[in-house]
Scaffold this motif. Structure first.
Motif, PDB file in Angstrom:
ATOM      1  N   PHE A  89       0.828  -1.205   0.000  1.00  0.00           N
ATOM      2  CA  PHE A  89       0.000   0.000   0.000  1.00  0.00           C
ATOM      3  C   PHE A  89       0.862   1.254   0.000  1.00  0.00           C
ATOM      4  N   ARG A  90       1.935   1.243   0.783  1.00  0.00           N
ATOM      5  CA  ARG A  90       2.782   2.426   0.928  1.00  0.00           C
ATOM      6  C   ARG A  90       3.770   2.631  -0.220  1.00  0.00           C
ATOM      7  N   PHE A  91       4.216   1.530  -0.830  1.00  0.00           N
ATOM      8  CA  PHE A  91       5.262   1.615  -1.843  1.00  0.00           C
ATOM      9  C   PHE A  91       4.808   0.903  -3.119  1.00  0.00           C
ATOM     10  N   PRO A  92       4.570   1.651  -4.197  1.00  0.00           N
ATOM     11  CA  PRO A  92       4.106   1.039  -5.446  1.00  0.00           C
ATOM     12  C   PRO A  92       5.032  -0.046  -5.993  1.00  0.00           C
ATOM     13  N   ALA A  93       6.334   0.086  -5.794  1.00  0.00           N
ATOM     14  CA  ALA A  93       7.270  -0.933  -6.295  1.00  0.00           C
ATOM     15  C   ALA A  93       7.029  -2.270  -5.595  1.00  0.00           C
ATOM     16  N   PHE A 113       5.490  -6.086  -7.060  1.00  0.00           N
ATOM     17  CA  PHE A 113       6.024  -7.417  -6.775  1.00  0.00           C
ATOM     18  C   PHE A 113       4.955  -8.321  -6.162  1.00  0.00           C
ATOM     19  N   LEU A 114       4.190  -7.785  -5.219  1.00  0.00           N
ATOM     20  CA  LEU A 114       3.169  -8.586  -4.536  1.00  0.00           C
ATOM     21  C   LEU A 114       2.031  -8.983  -5.475  1.00  0.00           C
ATOM     22  N   ASN A 115       1.582  -8.058  -6.277  1.00  0.00           N
ATOM     23  CA  ASN A 115       0.502  -8.286  -7.237  1.00  0.00           C
ATOM     24  C   ASN A 115       0.976  -7.817  -8.603  1.00  0.00           C
TER      25      ASN A 115
END
Length: 184
Positions: A96-100, A104-106
């Motif tokens: 949520f806090r870091f788009p990078a 990776f997560l999704n």
């Protein structure tokens, strides 16, 4: 007879291992499984997100070990479950806090069809056959590949389709009978 009602409270609640060691063990298992599952093609996961699958599997394992009297206490099981909750929350928060991290997560959607043409390299990457993809299209009311403007493999393993021509939307009109006083 007395053994039926005797409880070893010490064995029930006092851990055999260090709580820090349990946290480290749980963290390593969670993160390794996450990495392994993240590297699998999306279609292998169905509609469950990676973290959802991990939470279910690791909860079951941690709870099973805590309930079995073999070598762990309830406290050890609670620490392992807490570790799984921690990493699940931490990864969601980081995403949520870091788009990078979110990338990776999704992973972003993967283009499978563009302007009616199959992108075979992307199909191979996700281990999807043309027949499987056409089945997905038919389920969405599309019979011909030429009718597909774009099709994407989503992070959850589903296929989203943008048709070449927008489908006609059927609108139903609700008519009301208005009866005024004195008019027939």
């Amino acid at each position: 007879m007395s053994s039926l009602f005797s409880i070893n409270w010490r064995e029930l609640f006092i851990p055999n291992l260090s709580l820090v060691e349990l946290f480290i063990r749980g963290s390593i298992v969670y993160l390794v499984l996450f990495g392994v599952l993240r590297s699998l093609p999306s279609r292998q996961l169905g509609s469950l997100a990676i973290t959802d699958l991990l939470v279910v599997v690791l909860f079951a394992e941690a709870a099973q070990n805590a309930m079995a009297r073999d070598y762990t206490s309830i406290t050890e099981g609670a620490v392992l479950i807490g570790t799984v909750i921690f990493w699940s929350y931490a990864l969601n928060w980081l995403g949520f806090r870091f788009p990078a991290v979110q990338q990776f997560l999704n992973p972003p959607p993967l283009l499978l069809v563009e302007k009616g043409k199959l992108l075979r390299r992307n199909l191979r990457r996700e281990l999807i056959t043309e027949d499987e993809l056409m089945s997905q299209f038919r389920q969405q009311g599309i019979e011909e590949l030429a009718d597909v403007k774009a099709a994407y493999m989503e992070a959850d393993g589903s296929v989203s389709v943008i048709p070449e021509k927008p489908r006609a939307v059927a609108y139903r009109t609700l008519k009301r009978d208005v009866v005024t006083k004195g008019a027939e």
